[in-house]
Design a protein around this motif. Structure first.
Motif: not given
Length: 347
Positions: A224-249
């Motif tokens: 995932i590109d620039r994933f650190k931005r997601i964790n920094d801007d929205f928190g690790h819990a949101v980052g985890d949801r993003v990981l789950s969503a992309i994994g499902q895709i």
């Protein structure tokens, strides 16, 4: 001809299948409670969890308390930094180790119980043999032992046999349960706790098998590109949801092929039985789907922004080892990142 309405049984089965939940009584009861009482607190909590196409996991069910909970504990905001899901993942390994220790202890206890049953059977058989030998000797000397004595000996042995049979039956039932737990534990050890995908252990085993087989196979590393931005801007819990969503895709777009969360925000996919162009087309479709998906923070509605990933695809050769194929795919992924991200590089 009008289509018959879907039965509750079919809906429950489809839900279990969609979320890859085992069709055991506990899961069936949980889903039954959700579908028959769609306005309940439990059903609303589940709908919030799976909103946006996310898959329900065993940890989610455990946290909600199951269908017997009248009012499940409130769910924390997914952007909360106070109870990040990443902290929960840090404890996943000790929890798995604890479960393994418990299974090992249970297995040892079961082996010891079998041993005790066998020793008991040996003792009973030995005692019966001695009594029969004594009776035979008395008969040989012409002594009268009487039918009552023989009946007593036989009756005692039959009773011991019946007791042993019951103990063995119970032990076999316990062994079946233990065997199922061991199978589940083995599967759990090869599954990523966050996404439900295969983990690195399962993936390495699969790569080893493909290296020994014939037929085309390609390794795609996706990051995932620039994933650190997601964790920094929205928190690790949101980052985890993003990981789950992309994994499902990735799993949906690569259906029929092995998809793994290889670590952090990196996913690995084994694409077998295809030529390189078709394998690349699968990854390109997945990239387009991820790029077009618009994810939001559920509680606030704030947009997370466009998400992309880069990929490198290497084709297995007869001379490859586990290390060489991963090194080539990783180098291609690195090139995709350097060339501007949101792209796929192949050999």
């Amino acid at each position: 001809m009008s289509r018959m309405p879907e039965t509750l049984y079919s809906r429950i089965g489809r839900f279990l299948d969609d979320h890859r939940l085992a069709p055991d009584p506990a899961h069936y009861a949980f889903v039954h409670a959700i579908l028959t009482e769609p306005k309940s607190a439990l059903a609303r909590a589940v709908n919030d969890l799976i909103d946006g196409g996310l898959r329900l996991h065993q940890d989610d069910i455990r946290r909600l308390g199951g269908p017997t909970e009248a009012s499940p504990a409130p769910l924390p905001p997914i952007a909360s930094s106070e109870t990040p899901v990443r902290d929960q993942r840090d404890h996943a390994v000790p929890e798995a180790e604890s479960q393994s220790d418990a299974l090992a202890e249970q297995t040892q206890g079961h082996v010891e119980a079998f041993g005790a049953i066998i020793r008991s059977m040996q003792a009973d058989t030995s005692a019966f043999s001695r009594n029969l030998a004594q009776s035979a000797a008395e008969i040989g000397r012409g002594e009268s032992i009487g039918l009552a004595t023989l009946a007593k000996l036989t009756g005692e042995m039959l009773e011991r046999i019946h007791v042993t049979e019951r103990r063995l039956e119970q032990a076999n039932a316990e062994a079946d349960v233990l065997r199922e737990k061991l199978i589940e534990a083995r599967a759990t050890a090869r599954r990523d706790t966050l996404t439900g995908l295969a983990n690195r252990l399962a993936f390495n085993e699969a790569v080893g098998q493909y290296l020994q087989s014939d037929g085309p196979c390609h390794l795609a590393l996706c990051d995932i590109d620039r994933f650190k931005r997601i964790n920094d801007d929205f928190g690790h819990a949101v980052g985890d949801r993003v990981l789950s969503a992309i994994g499902q895709i990735l799993a949906e777009e690569s259906k029929g092929h092995l998809v793994c969360r290889h670590g952090g925000e990196e996913f690995a996919i084994l694409l077998s039985g295809l030529d390189r162009d078709k394998a690349t087309a699968i990854i390109e479709r997945a990239r387009a789907t991820v790029r077009d998906r618009r994810l939001k923070v559920r509680e606030t509605g704030e947009s997370i922004g466009q998400i992309t990933f880069s990929a490198g695809i290497a084709s297995l050769t007869q001379d490859d080892t586990h290390e060489t194929i991963f090194a080539r795919a990783d180098a291609l992924l690195y090139r995709a990142k350097n060339d501007g991200r949101d792209r796929t590089c192949t050999e």
